[in-house]
Design a protein around this motif. Structure first.
Motif, mmCIF file in Angstrom:
data_model
loop_
_atom_site.group_PDB
_atom_site.id
_atom_site.type_symbol
_atom_site.label_atom_id
_atom_site.label_comp_id
_atom_site.label_asym_id
_atom_site.label_seq_id
_atom_site.Cartn_x
_atom_site.Cartn_y
_atom_site.Cartn_z
ATOM 1 N N LYS A 1 0.879 -1.016 0.015
ATOM 2 C CA LYS A 1 -0.081 -0.076 0.157
ATOM 3 C C LYS A 1 0.853 1.258 0.023
ATOM 4 O O LYS A 1 1.946 1.119 0.346
ATOM 5 N N GLU B 1 -2.310 5.264 2.167
ATOM 6 C CA GLU B 1 -3.143 4.164 2.379
ATOM 7 C C GLU B 1 -2.925 3.289 3.742
ATOM 8 O O GLU B 1 -4.072 3.136 4.503
ATOM 9 N N TRP B 2 -1.508 3.356 4.151
ATOM 10 C CA TRP B 2 -1.297 2.388 5.427
ATOM 11 C C TRP B 2 -1.948 3.545 6.493
ATOM 12 O O TRP B 2 -2.481 3.122 7.362
#
Length: 162
Positions: free
Chosen positions: A35, A39-40
């Motif tokens: 990711k 996104e993380w």
């Protein structure tokens, strides 16, 4: 004069073998789950991001999982990969959840030199999330290993939930 030359040669030898060279850029590992950092950050808490993505360490004795003795499996908090079984867990007294072995193939290893000496780092083999470190001071009657894991990097799945 001879001592000065010898001292200079020895100094040059050690300066050419500096820790900066030991931290060479290594090839980027490829993980099944990848990711972007954005996104993380969207799916992890601030503390999980700090530990799993920035290789941070949570405060000792701060994780509820440290004293968790229920039957089940400890999964990666980032990607849900099963990492450690409850029967591998023991109380090391260090303040972090500790295990004498991992679920084979699900934990990967690297070298960490960030604090001035070499330690064996552990990360999730699926997403690359930093988990903690492994030491050779675990229970001698089993493996002799102590996988010292940040509780925030784990998600516990109780046996009845699996």
């Amino acid at each position: 004069m001879k001592k000065i030359v010898i001292t200079t040669v020895i100094s040059l030898f050690f300066s050419c073998n500096s820790s900066a060279q030991k931290n060479e850029t290594k090839e980027k590992e490829t993980f099944t789950v990848t990711k972007t950092e954005a996104e993380w950050k969207e799916i992890l808490t601030e503390q999980q991001y700090y530990v799993l993505r920035e290789a941070g360490t949570e405060r000792p004795f701060s994780s509820a999982l440290n004293k968790n003795y229920k039957k089940g499996v400890y999964h990666c908090a980032a990607c849900n990969t099963p990492l450690f079984k409850s029967e591998y867990k023991f109380d090391s007294g260090t303040g972090w959840p500790s295990f004498d072995r991992e679920i084979k193939g699900n934990v990967a290893y690297g070298t960490d030199t960030k604090i001035g000496y070499t330690r064996d780092e552990e990360h999730c083999a699926t997403c690359g999330g930093h988990l903690g470190h492994v030491f050779n001071d675990g229970p001698q009657e089993t493996t002799g290993k102590r996988h010292c894991i940040n509780g925030v990097a784990l998600k516990f799945v109780a046996e009845e939930d699996e």
